[in-house]
Design a protein around this motif. Structure first.
Motif, short mmCIF file in Angstrom:
data_model
loop_
_atom_site.label_atom_id
_atom_site.label_comp_id
_atom_site.label_asym_id
_atom_site.label_seq_id
_atom_site.Cartn_x
_atom_site.Cartn_y
_atom_site.Cartn_z
N LYS A 101 71.18 180.70 69.02
CA LYS A 101 70.39 181.69 68.29
C LYS A 101 69.53 182.49 69.27
O LYS A 101 68.81 181.94 70.09
CB LYS A 101 69.51 181.00 67.25
CG LYS A 101 70.31 180.29 66.17
CD LYS A 101 69.40 179.61 65.16
CE LYS A 101 70.22 178.91 64.08
NZ LYS A 101 69.35 178.22 63.10
N THR A 145 71.82 187.39 67.49
CA THR A 145 73.03 186.63 67.25
C THR A 145 72.70 185.21 66.79
O THR A 145 71.65 184.67 67.14
CB THR A 145 73.90 186.54 68.52
OG1 THR A 145 75.11 185.83 68.23
CG2 THR A 145 73.17 185.84 69.65
N THR A 146 73.60 184.65 66.00
CA THR A 146 73.50 183.23 65.62
C THR A 146 74.72 182.47 66.12
O THR A 146 74.92 181.31 65.77
CB THR A 146 73.40 183.08 64.09
OG1 THR A 146 74.54 183.72 63.49
CG2 THR A 146 72.13 183.68 63.56
N LYS A 175 78.87 183.59 67.81
CA LYS A 175 79.83 184.35 68.59
C LYS A 175 79.65 185.86 68.47
O LYS A 175 80.00 186.60 69.37
CB LYS A 175 81.26 183.96 68.19
CG LYS A 175 81.61 182.50 68.50
CD LYS A 175 83.03 182.19 68.10
CE LYS A 175 83.40 180.75 68.42
NZ LYS A 175 84.78 180.43 68.03
N THR A 176 79.15 186.32 67.34
CA THR A 176 79.01 187.76 67.10
C THR A 176 77.60 188.23 67.43
O THR A 176 76.62 187.60 67.03
CB THR A 176 79.34 188.11 65.65
OG1 THR A 176 80.69 187.71 65.35
CG2 THR A 176 79.21 189.61 65.42
N VAL A 177 77.53 189.34 68.15
CA VAL A 177 76.24 189.93 68.51
C VAL A 177 76.09 191.27 67.80
O VAL A 177 77.01 192.10 67.81
CB VAL A 177 76.14 190.15 70.04
CG1 VAL A 177 74.80 190.79 70.40
CG2 VAL A 177 76.31 188.84 70.78
N TRP A 178 74.92 191.46 67.18
CA TRP A 178 74.58 192.73 66.57
C TRP A 178 73.62 193.48 67.49
O TRP A 178 72.65 192.92 67.99
CB TRP A 178 73.90 192.53 65.22
CG TRP A 178 74.81 192.11 64.11
CD1 TRP A 178 75.03 190.84 63.67
CD2 TRP A 178 75.61 192.97 63.28
NE1 TRP A 178 75.92 190.84 62.62
CE2 TRP A 178 76.29 192.14 62.35
CE3 TRP A 178 75.81 194.35 63.23
CZ2 TRP A 178 77.16 192.65 61.40
CZ3 TRP A 178 76.68 194.86 62.27
CH2 TRP A 178 77.34 194.02 61.37
N ARG A 217 78.73 195.92 66.51
CA ARG A 217 79.09 194.52 66.35
C ARG A 217 80.12 194.18 67.42
O ARG A 217 81.19 194.77 67.46
CB ARG A 217 79.64 194.27 64.95
CG ARG A 217 80.02 192.83 64.65
CD ARG A 217 80.26 192.65 63.15
NE ARG A 217 81.14 193.67 62.59
CZ ARG A 217 81.28 193.91 61.28
NH1 ARG A 217 80.62 193.18 60.39
NH2 ARG A 217 82.11 194.85 60.85
N SER A 220 81.55 190.93 70.57
CA SER A 220 81.59 189.52 70.92
C SER A 220 80.46 189.18 71.87
O SER A 220 79.93 190.03 72.58
CB SER A 220 82.93 189.16 71.57
OG SER A 220 83.03 189.78 72.84
N LEU A 221 80.08 187.93 71.88
CA LEU A 221 78.96 187.47 72.69
C LEU A 221 79.22 187.70 74.18
O LEU A 221 78.33 188.15 74.90
CB LEU A 221 78.72 185.98 72.44
CG LEU A 221 77.57 185.33 73.19
CD1 LEU A 221 76.24 185.92 72.78
CD2 LEU A 221 77.57 183.83 72.95
N GLN A 265 78.32 191.10 75.80
CA GLN A 265 76.93 191.50 75.86
C GLN A 265 76.11 190.74 76.89
O GLN A 265 75.02 191.16 77.25
CB GLN A 265 76.29 191.33 74.46
CG GLN A 265 74.88 191.90 74.32
CD GLN A 265 74.81 193.40 74.60
OE1 GLN A 265 75.82 194.09 74.55
NE2 GLN A 265 73.64 193.90 74.91
#
Length: 231
Positions: A93, A108-109, A111-114, A125, A127-128, A131
Motif C-alpha cells: 500500500k 496503489t494497493t 499491482k495497479t498504480v493510479w 492506470r 502496472s506497478l 512506475q
C-alpha cells in the motif's frame, strides 16, 4: 673552536628537542558488508518498517545525455523540486501526493498504480513496475522477498545503514537505487539513477514510523468526469 662547536651542537640539539611532534592519524577505510550481509541488513530494516508517513522533496536532473520521454515522466519534471506527502503501509500500500508546484496523486494497493492529475482531470492506470523508476519510494511498500529476488544489495560501510540496490535484470528501468536510513529506522533519502541518464533524489522529513494510517487513504476512485488512460 671546541667551545664554539659545543655551543653549536647544544643549540641544534635544543632545536630538535623543542621541535613540535607532528601527529599522523590514520583513518581506516570503511569495511563493506558482503552481499549476503547487506541483503540481510536491508531485509531487517524493511521488515521492521510496517508503516510510514513522511514529507518529501523530489528533484530529477539530467546528466546531459539525450533523454527519451518515458511513461509518467516528461521534460517539465526535470530540474524542478516537487514537494508533498508520502504514506506507506507494507506490504503493497502506497500513497504519494505532490502538493507543489503542481498537484498529482499516485496511489496503489497492489499491482495497479493510479496516477491522478486533477488539473487535467486525468487518471492514468498502469502496472506497478512501470512506475517504480519515477517514484522510487514505491520500493518501501514492496514485498521484501520479491525485492531481494530482483536486486543485488551492497552496503559500502557495514556500520552505516546505507544501501545500494542494483537490478538483476538487464532491461530494468533504472541502473541503481541507493537508500539511507536514520538511527530509528526511517528513510532519510533515496537516489535513483535511471537508464535514461537521469538522477532522481528524494529527501524525507518529519518521518513517523509504524503509525496508524486509515486504509481509505490507499483506495482511489476516479472522480466523475475524469478521463481514464490505461498504459
Amino acid at each position: 673552536m671546541n667551545m664554539l662547536r659545543k655551543t653549536f651542537c647544544a643549540a641544534v640539539l635544543g632545536a630538535v628537542t623543542l621541535a613540535p611532534v607532528v601527529s599522523t592519524t590514520v583513518f581506516a577505510a570503511p569495511v563493506a558488508a558482503s552481499e549476503q550481509q547487506a541483503t540481510q541488513n536491508l531485509v531487517r530494516q524493511l521488515t521492521n518498517l510496517h508503516s510510514l508517513s513522511a514529507n518529501f522533496e523530489q528533484t530529477t536532473k539530467s546528466n546531459g545525455k539525450k533523454t527519451v520521454q518515458k511513461k509518467g515522466l516528461t521534460a517539465q519534471h526535470l530540474n524542478q523540486t516537487f514537494r508533498g506527502v508520502m504514506k506507506v503501509a507494507r506490504p503493497g500500500k502506497f500513497f504519494w501526493e505532490t502538493t507543489a508546484p503542481s498537484k498529482q496523486t499516485i496511489v496503489t494497493t497492489g499491482k495497479t498504480v493510479w496516477i491522478y492529475d486533477p488539473d487535467l482531470q486525468q487518471a492514468v492506470r498502469q502496472s506497478l513496475s512501470d512506475q517504480v523508476a519515477n517514484t522510487p519510494a514505491l520500493l518501501l511498500s514492496g514485498n521484501t522477498s520479491q525485492i531481494m529476488q530482483s536486486y543485488r544489495v551492497s552496503q559500502p560501510d557495514h556500520s552505516k545503514t546505507y544501501y545500494t540496490l542494483t537490478p538483476k535484470a538487464k532491461d530494468s528501468a533504472f541502473q541503481n537505487l541507493s537508500i539511507s536510513f536514520s538511527a530509528n529506522g526511517t528513510p532519510t533519502f533515496m537516489i535513483l539513477n535511471d537508464s535514461l541518464g537521469q538522477t532522481t533524489t528524494v529527501r524525507f522529513s518529519n518521518a513517523a514510523k509504524n503509525v496508524s494510517i486509515p486504509a481509505s487513504i490507499f483506495n482511489f476512485t476516479p472522480p466523475k468526469g475524469t478521463d481514464i488512460i490505461d498504459q
